[in-house]
Write a protein that holds these residues in place. Structure first.
Motif, PDB file in Angstrom:
ATOM      1  N   LEU A 177       0.876  -1.223  -0.030  1.00  0.00           N
ATOM      2  CA  LEU A 177      -0.009  -0.065   0.023  1.00  0.00           C
ATOM      3  C   LEU A 177       0.854   1.485  -0.112  1.00  0.00           C
ATOM      4  O   LEU A 177       0.574   2.220  -0.851  1.00  0.00           O
ATOM      5  N   HIS A 178       1.717   1.292   0.863  1.00  0.00           N
ATOM      6  CA  HIS A 178       2.798   2.385   0.783  1.00  0.00           C
ATOM      7  C   HIS A 178       3.385   2.430  -0.777  1.00  0.00           C
ATOM      8  O   HIS A 178       3.761   3.743  -1.057  1.00  0.00           O
ATOM      9  N   LEU A 179       3.937   1.527  -1.149  1.00  0.00           N
ATOM     10  CA  LEU A 179       4.775   1.563  -2.694  1.00  0.00           C
ATOM     11  C   LEU A 179       3.459   2.325  -3.697  1.00  0.00           C
ATOM     12  O   LEU A 179       4.075   2.737  -4.453  1.00  0.00           O
ATOM     13  N   ALA A 180       2.557   1.527  -3.556  1.00  0.00           N
ATOM     14  CA  ALA A 180       1.676   2.164  -4.438  1.00  0.00           C
ATOM     15  C   ALA A 180       1.183   3.607  -4.091  1.00  0.00           C
ATOM     16  O   ALA A 180       0.915   4.348  -5.076  1.00  0.00           O
ATOM     17  N   GLU A 181       1.229   3.958  -2.798  1.00  0.00           N
ATOM     18  CA  GLU A 181       0.955   5.405  -2.668  1.00  0.00           C
ATOM     19  C   GLU A 181       1.863   6.332  -3.258  1.00  0.00           C
ATOM     20  O   GLU A 181       1.563   7.541  -3.563  1.00  0.00           O
ATOM     21  N   ALA A 191       0.276  -2.609  -9.951  1.00  0.00           N
ATOM     22  CA  ALA A 191       1.191  -3.696  -9.561  1.00  0.00           C
ATOM     23  C   ALA A 191       1.330  -3.767  -8.087  1.00  0.00           C
ATOM     24  O   ALA A 191       1.599  -4.789  -7.399  1.00  0.00           O
ATOM     25  N   ALA A 192       1.666  -2.762  -7.438  1.00  0.00           N
ATOM     26  CA  ALA A 192       2.122  -2.428  -5.992  1.00  0.00           C
ATOM     27  C   ALA A 192       0.890  -3.222  -5.297  1.00  0.00           C
ATOM     28  O   ALA A 192       1.196  -3.986  -4.473  1.00  0.00           O
ATOM     29  N   LEU A 193      -0.273  -2.849  -5.592  1.00  0.00           N
ATOM     30  CA  LEU A 193      -1.494  -3.258  -4.869  1.00  0.00           C
ATOM     31  C   LEU A 193      -1.850  -4.652  -5.044  1.00  0.00           C
ATOM     32  O   LEU A 193      -2.273  -5.341  -4.146  1.00  0.00           O
ATOM     33  N   ALA A 194      -1.399  -5.169  -6.404  1.00  0.00           N
ATOM     34  CA  ALA A 194      -1.597  -6.515  -6.491  1.00  0.00           C
ATOM     35  C   ALA A 194      -0.908  -7.280  -5.806  1.00  0.00           C
ATOM     36  O   ALA A 194      -1.028  -8.559  -5.591  1.00  0.00           O
ATOM     37  N   CYS A 195       0.410  -6.896  -5.367  1.00  0.00           N
ATOM     38  CA  CYS A 195       1.407  -7.612  -4.488  1.00  0.00           C
ATOM     39  C   CYS A 195       0.806  -7.865  -3.042  1.00  0.00           C
ATOM     40  O   CYS A 195       1.191  -8.872  -2.309  1.00  0.00           O
ATOM     41  N   ILE A 223      -6.749   6.249   5.960  1.00  0.00           N
ATOM     42  CA  ILE A 223      -7.611   7.325   5.698  1.00  0.00           C
ATOM     43  C   ILE A 223      -7.182   8.744   6.509  1.00  0.00           C
ATOM     44  O   ILE A 223      -7.412   9.688   6.085  1.00  0.00           O
ATOM     45  N   ALA A 224      -7.038   8.314   7.923  1.00  0.00           N
ATOM     46  CA  ALA A 224      -6.936   9.509   8.892  1.00  0.00           C
ATOM     47  C   ALA A 224      -5.773  10.335   8.689  1.00  0.00           C
ATOM     48  O   ALA A 224      -5.676  11.225   8.577  1.00  0.00           O
ATOM     49  N   PHE A 225      -4.486   9.554   8.115  1.00  0.00           N
ATOM     50  CA  PHE A 225      -3.326  10.118   7.811  1.00  0.00           C
ATOM     51  C   PHE A 225      -3.316  10.763   6.561  1.00  0.00           C
ATOM     52  O   PHE A 225      -3.069  12.011   6.335  1.00  0.00           O
ATOM     53  N   LYS A 226      -4.255  10.295   5.609  1.00  0.00           N
ATOM     54  CA  LYS A 226      -4.456  10.885   4.347  1.00  0.00           C
ATOM     55  C   LYS A 226      -5.224  12.301   4.478  1.00  0.00           C
ATOM     56  O   LYS A 226      -4.949  13.239   3.962  1.00  0.00           O
ATOM     57  N   THR A 383       6.505  13.056   6.550  1.00  0.00           N
ATOM     58  CA  THR A 383       6.715  12.779   4.867  1.00  0.00           C
ATOM     59  C   THR A 383       5.329  13.295   4.377  1.00  0.00           C
ATOM     60  O   THR A 383       5.378  13.544   3.383  1.00  0.00           O
ATOM     61  N   GLY A 384       4.224  13.266   5.176  1.00  0.00           N
ATOM     62  CA  GLY A 384       2.917  13.290   4.628  1.00  0.00           C
ATOM     63  C   GLY A 384       2.266  12.389   3.974  1.00  0.00           C
ATOM     64  O   GLY A 384       1.322  12.447   3.425  1.00  0.00           O
ATOM     65  N   GLN A 385       2.924  11.107   3.973  1.00  0.00           N
ATOM     66  CA  GLN A 385       2.332   9.887   3.433  1.00  0.00           C
ATOM     67  C   GLN A 385       1.738   9.162   4.465  1.00  0.00           C
ATOM     68  O   GLN A 385       1.987   9.373   5.793  1.00  0.00           O
TER      69      GLN A 385
END
Length: 460
Positions: A177-181, A191-195, A223-226, A383-385
């Motif tokens: 999820l972090h890599l997809a973000e 591809a990241a989400l598929a993993c 979602i809260a962090f987003k 980082t804001g992520q």
């Protein structure tokens, strides 16, 4: 690239403790990590004089305090006449230097952030086939001698218990999820989400209560962090994301009032879902809870008896009588299990990271662990992520029910957080307020004044 692949394979296969040869304390995962350590040490020996990075300095401080606290605990145990189980004492004595080497050497490169991100992609890319192979073993597509993928009715793959595999699956799922973000292209995000699909499915099969809790909580935490990132955006123009976030916040009271009449029916449905997902009946759940509180109380008592200095490496609790009697009553038990047996010395753990550290190194080691985790969380948060803070929150939840510090992949996540930085483009936009000024900055010699939001040119 070869060291990165070895590092990723070591992190993936270290939980596969059933693959170790009989009589040997290391398996394919530990061998990969040891080869990686030798390669990294050889590379660094050829370029001596590299300065310490701030992230590496923090880890060196933690492991120095850790070593001092464990040594004081061992001396305290000798002074008060406390005995160690030599097998489990040496288990920790051998494991901790490996963990310290893995965590520190992963940050020794000045460009550690880029390399760790590459290792993260390798983890997710290789993690799917590794976990899928364990599922194939469960379904009987092939067989491995001396390996049982089941722990009673729970899936444990090649690990000794389901919790080891569940921790790995949780990290792979949220790391994807972090890599997809943070990915740039749509194809890379997909591809990241598929993993994450196979690890999440395997994690559910482990039947780990902590994994289920994290699976339910990860979405709201992410979602809260987003929302936090969108709400505190410093851009002078209000973006669609920020506007949407503020609309949700302003409409929240109305939404809450409107759903109050449905609260009862929602609660009933949630209770039914919880009952359908439960693995145990209420009596078993109550026994499990009382057993955990018994262990926690014993750990606190042992830590206080040592003067809050700890008793050194290894487990220091007596095996509860309920566990001993249950083992004697069970005629069929999972094979290839490594667990403490009644001995002349206490050799059981509290299965709680903070309390196990408290019994080993006292209050000093607990405070140092809280410091390194809080520091890693701060660097991930700024980082804001949303992915990295969510991943660290998941590991903290798992630390309540297991000794998370002995998992090498935990230290990979800590290292990844310590070197996490906002993208340069994001920094420019947050200061300048948009792409137009970002282009002006790239063509003119502007200086950004620290401590102020104004921009000063040489002419001014």
């Amino acid at each position: 690239m070869i060291p990165d692949v070895l590092f990723a394979l070591g992190l993936l296969l270290t939980p596969a403790s059933q693959l170790r040869l009989a009589g040997f304390p290391v398996g394919p995962g530990e061998i990969c990590l040891l080869i990686w350590i030798v390669l990294i040490l050889g590379r660094e020996a050829a370029r001596l004089g590299q300065p310490l990075t701030p992230a590496l300095s923090r880890l060196l401080i933690f492991w120095s305090i850790f070593t001092i606290a464990q040594s004081l605990g061992t001396l305290t145990a000798r002074l008060i006449g406390d005995q160690h189980d030599p097998e489990w004492f040496m288990h920790d004595v051998m494991a901790y230097p490996l963990l310290a080497a893995v965590s520190c050497l992963s940050l020794i490169d000045p460009d550690a952030g880029t390399r760790l991100r590459r290792v993260g992609w390798l983890l997710c890319a290789l993690g799917t086939p590794v976990v899928a192979a364990q599922l194939a073993h469960l379904w009987g597509l092939f067989d491995i001698p001396s390996v049982d993928p089941l722990w009673w009715d729970q899936f444990r793959g090649w690990s000794s218990n389901p919790h080891q595999l569940a921790v790995l699956c949780m990290v792979l799922g949220i790391l994807s999820l972090h890599l997809a973000e943070t990915a740039t292209g749509l194809g890379t995000k997909i591809a990241a989400l598929a993993c994450a699909i196979v690890p999440v499915y395997a994690g559910r099969l482990t039947g780990s209560d902590s994994f289920t809790l994290i699976l339910v909580a990860a979405g709201p935490i992410f979602i809260a962090f987003k929302f936090r990132t969108w709400l505190v955006s410093r851009a002078p123009r209000v973006s669609f994301r920020s506007a949407f976030a503020w609309m949700i916040v302003l409409a929240l009271p109305v939404i809450v009032i409107s759903v109050v009449p449905l609260a009862y029916s929602i609660a009933v449905e949630a209770q039914g879902l919880a009952n359908s997902m439960a693995r145990e009946n209420p009596e078993e759940t109550e026994e499990k809870t009382s057993l955990r509180f018994e262990l926690w109380g014993q750990a606190i008592r042992r830590g206080v008896e040592s003067g809050m200095l700890g008793l050194g490496p290894g487990p220091h609790l007596e095996i509860p009588h309920s566990i001993v009697s249950q083992r004697n009553m069970d005629t069929a038990q999972p094979e290839f299990v490594e667990h403490p047996t009644p001995s002349f010395a206490p050799n059981f753990e509290a299965h709680n990271t903070f309390l196990d550290l408290f019994t080993q190194g006292g209050l000093i080691i607990v405070l140092s662990f809280i410091w390194i985790v809080a520091t890693a969380f701060w660097f991930a948060y700024r980082t804001g992520q949303a992915g990295l803070p969510t991943l660290l929150c998941g590991l903290c939840i798992y630390s309540i029910a297991t000794f998370i510090l002995r998992h090498p992949i935990f230290w990979f996540v800590i290292a990844l957080c310590l070197v996490a930085e906002p993208k340069p483009a994001d920094l420019v936009r947050s200061v300048t307020g948009g792409k137009a000024l970002s282009g002006i900055l790239s063509r003119s010699p502007l200086r950004i004044g620290y401590g102020t939001s104004k921009l000063r040119t040489r002419s001014s």
